[in-house]
Design a protein around this motif. Sequence first.
Motif, PDB file in Angstrom:
ATOM      1  N   ASP A 124      40.295  38.023  47.244  1.00 13.25           N
ATOM      2  CA  ASP A 124      41.570  38.636  46.869  1.00 13.25           C
ATOM      3  C   ASP A 124      42.519  37.548  46.364  1.00 13.25           C
ATOM      4  N   ILE A 125      43.660  37.986  45.826  1.00 14.19           N
ATOM      5  CA  ILE A 125      44.677  37.090  45.262  1.00 14.19           C
ATOM      6  C   ILE A 125      46.018  37.409  45.899  1.00 14.19           C
ATOM      7  N   THR A 126      46.823  36.379  46.175  1.00 10.37           N
ATOM      8  CA  THR A 126      48.153  36.612  46.727  1.00 10.37           C
ATOM      9  C   THR A 126      49.181  35.693  46.068  1.00 10.37           C
ATOM     10  N   TYR A 127      50.408  36.146  46.045  1.00 11.11           N
ATOM     11  CA  TYR A 127      51.555  35.403  45.512  1.00 11.11           C
ATOM     12  C   TYR A 127      52.004  34.364  46.534  1.00 11.11           C
ATOM     13  N   ILE A 128      52.273  33.137  46.079  1.00 11.15           N
ATOM     14  CA  ILE A 128      52.746  32.062  46.949  1.00 11.15           C
ATOM     15  C   ILE A 128      54.031  31.482  46.359  1.00 11.15           C
ATOM     16  N   PRO A 129      55.157  31.534  47.074  1.00  7.90           N
ATOM     17  CA  PRO A 129      56.411  30.999  46.523  1.00  7.90           C
ATOM     18  C   PRO A 129      56.487  29.480  46.592  1.00  7.90           C
ATOM     19  N   LEU A 130      57.145  28.907  45.596  1.00  6.51           N
ATOM     20  CA  LEU A 130      57.529  27.501  45.587  1.00  6.51           C
ATOM     21  C   LEU A 130      59.046  27.422  45.630  1.00  6.51           C
ATOM     22  N   LYS A 131      59.588  26.214  45.829  1.00 12.43           N
ATOM     23  CA  LYS A 131      61.039  26.057  45.818  1.00 12.43           C
ATOM     24  C   LYS A 131      61.621  26.488  44.478  1.00 12.43           C
ATOM     25  N   ALA A 132      60.918  26.126  43.400  1.00  8.62           N
ATOM     26  CA  ALA A 132      61.335  26.550  42.063  1.00  8.62           C
ATOM     27  C   ALA A 132      60.111  27.098  41.347  1.00  8.62           C
ATOM     28  N   GLY A 133      59.888  28.397  41.446  1.00  8.85           N
ATOM     29  CA  GLY A 133      58.732  29.014  40.813  1.00  8.85           C
ATOM     30  C   GLY A 133      57.781  29.615  41.832  1.00  8.85           C
ATOM     31  N   HIS A 134      56.550  29.823  41.412  1.00 12.47           N
ATOM     32  CA  HIS A 134      55.562  30.414  42.301  1.00 12.47           C
ATOM     33  C   HIS A 134      54.164  30.110  41.777  1.00 12.47           C
ATOM     34  N   MET A 135      53.165  30.342  42.641  1.00 14.70           N
ATOM     35  CA  MET A 135      51.758  30.175  42.298  1.00 14.70           C
ATOM     36  C   MET A 135      51.003  31.408  42.802  1.00 14.70           C
ATOM     37  N   TYR A 136      49.720  31.469  42.451  1.00 16.43           N
ATOM     38  CA  TYR A 136      48.855  32.538  42.947  1.00 16.43           C
ATOM     39  C   TYR A 136      47.631  31.910  43.593  1.00 16.43           C
ATOM     40  N   LEU A 137      47.311  32.362  44.811  1.00 16.76           N
ATOM     41  CA  LEU A 137      46.169  31.825  45.553  1.00 16.76           C
ATOM     42  C   LEU A 137      45.042  32.855  45.584  1.00 16.76           C
ATOM     43  N   THR A 138      43.887  32.459  45.083  1.00 17.60           N
ATOM     44  CA  THR A 138      42.665  33.254  45.237  1.00 17.60           C
ATOM     45  C   THR A 138      41.889  32.695  46.420  1.00 17.60           C
ATOM     46  N   ALA A 139      41.468  33.556  47.336  1.00 16.80           N
ATOM     47  CA  ALA A 139      40.726  33.092  48.509  1.00 16.80           C
ATOM     48  C   ALA A 139      39.534  34.009  48.767  1.00 16.80           C
ATOM     49  N   ILE A 140      38.481  33.420  49.340  1.00 16.94           N
ATOM     50  CA  ILE A 140      37.250  34.155  49.652  1.00 16.94           C
ATOM     51  C   ILE A 140      36.923  33.913  51.117  1.00 16.94           C
ATOM     52  N   ILE A 141      36.649  34.985  51.859  1.00 23.47           N
ATOM     53  CA  ILE A 141      36.351  34.884  53.288  1.00 23.47           C
ATOM     54  C   ILE A 141      34.965  35.460  53.581  1.00 23.47           C
ATOM     55  N   ASP A 142      34.248  34.806  54.495  1.00 22.97           N
ATOM     56  CA  ASP A 142      32.953  35.296  54.957  1.00 22.97           C
ATOM     57  C   ASP A 142      33.179  36.276  56.106  1.00 22.97           C
ATOM     58  N   TRP A 143      32.664  37.477  55.980  1.00 21.93           N
ATOM     59  CA  TRP A 143      32.932  38.518  56.982  1.00 21.93           C
ATOM     60  C   TRP A 143      32.402  38.152  58.366  1.00 21.93           C
ATOM     61  N   TYR A 144      31.219  37.591  58.413  1.00 18.71           N
ATOM     62  CA  TYR A 144      30.577  37.346  59.713  1.00 18.71           C
ATOM     63  C   TYR A 144      31.328  36.294  60.523  1.00 18.71           C
ATOM     64  N   SER A 145      31.643  35.175  59.903  1.00 20.86           N
ATOM     65  CA  SER A 145      32.253  34.049  60.616  1.00 20.86           C
ATOM     66  C   SER A 145      33.763  33.957  60.430  1.00 20.86           C
ATOM     67  N   ARG A 146      34.302  34.711  59.466  1.00 21.87           N
ATOM     68  CA  ARG A 146      35.716  34.637  59.089  1.00 21.87           C
ATOM     69  C   ARG A 146      36.109  33.264  58.525  1.00 21.87           C
ATOM     70  N   LYS A 147      35.131  32.560  58.059  1.00 20.43           N
ATOM     71  CA  LYS A 147      35.376  31.262  57.433  1.00 20.43           C
ATOM     72  C   LYS A 147      35.878  31.455  56.007  1.00 20.43           C
ATOM     73  N   ILE A 148      36.896  30.682  55.623  1.00 18.48           N
ATOM     74  CA  ILE A 148      37.343  30.671  54.237  1.00 18.48           C
ATOM     75  C   ILE A 148      36.368  29.787  53.463  1.00 18.48           C
ATOM     76  N   VAL A 149      35.563  30.413  52.620  1.00 16.56           N
ATOM     77  CA  VAL A 149      34.499  29.683  51.927  1.00 16.56           C
ATOM     78  C   VAL A 149      34.926  29.225  50.533  1.00 16.56           C
ATOM     79  N   GLY A 150      36.063  29.718  50.058  1.00 18.44           N
ATOM     80  CA  GLY A 150      36.516  29.314  48.733  1.00 18.44           C
ATOM     81  C   GLY A 150      37.974  29.634  48.513  1.00 18.44           C
ATOM     82  N   SER A 151      38.642  28.821  47.703  1.00 16.15           N
ATOM     83  CA  SER A 151      40.039  29.084  47.356  1.00 16.15           C
ATOM     84  C   SER A 151      40.370  28.381  46.058  1.00 16.15           C
ATOM     85  N   TYR A 152      41.367  28.919  45.352  1.00 15.11           N
ATOM     86  CA  TYR A 152      41.821  28.289  44.111  1.00 15.11           C
ATOM     87  C   TYR A 152      43.276  28.669  43.874  1.00 15.11           C
ATOM     88  N   LEU A 153      44.106  27.660  43.605  1.00 18.80           N
ATOM     89  CA  LEU A 153      45.536  27.863  43.386  1.00 18.80           C
ATOM     90  C   LEU A 153      45.836  27.727  41.897  1.00 18.80           C
TER      91      LEU A 153
END
Length: 275
Positions: A124-153
């Motif tokens: 999924d993707i979520t909005y992330i605020p900065l002091k001046a502006g914003h970014m978008y974080l894509t993250a991937i989670i493994d269902w079994y372990s709940r480990k974050i296996v990937g992310s990209y800002l």
Amino acid sequence: MIDKNESLSVRRQCELLGINRSSLYYTPAKPDSEAMHRKEELMRRIDFLHTIYPYMGSRKLAIMLQREGYSVSRKIIRRLMAEMGICAVYPRANLSKRNFKESIVPYLLRGVTPYFPNQVWSIDITYIPLKAGHMYLTAIIDWYSRKIVGSYLSDTLDTDSVIIAVQEAVKRHGVPAILNSDQGSQFTSDAYKSLLKELGIRQSMDGKRRWADNIMIERWFRSLKTEQIYTHEYETPRELRRLIAAYIDEYNRVRPHEALDYETPDELYYGCFVS
């Protein structure tokens, strides 16, 4: 191409080139820095309220913001929510555009309980605020372990960010059997679908009345924002990227989870590969 010193009049030069003469005199309006600052402040507040009250739509958010002193309408809130890629999480009718249904794939996880890592991932993707502006974080989670296996800002809400996140996660952790997402345009795009097909990953999408189908990654986003993002003010994308990476490392490697019998995601994930 237009030369005002030519013997031909500007009008005639425009006629010969087939362009509108009025375009020669158009001066692009410079961005209003104060207006941009107000917009970013409002978006940060919308994101905060949405994280705390994810079931609230544009109408209630507008009322809450008006009570806080913001001069906003529901129309403005709805437009900014669309720009941020967020919507209220409640069952609602499918109001998708014509032919959109052709891009949707079935939800494959109803009644499924994962028994090992890489059986099911969610993205999924979520909005992330900065002091001046914003970014978008894509993250991937493994269902079994709940480990974050990937992310990209990224600073854009586009398909490229999703593709990079998936490629890096597969490179580091292998190929999952199923990758689930919502019905966002990034996940219905031909580029994303082609990537999953090329990698041999079965694509799954939330049902139209099942907003909770991707709830595991949504809960992680909420933890990230309440524990890290809203308690700090980030100056630059580089600083934000570094601190998100540190948060993910702590979440995966250090923090025990009650739902995992107080193991960490890394312990549960990598423990399955130990002979």
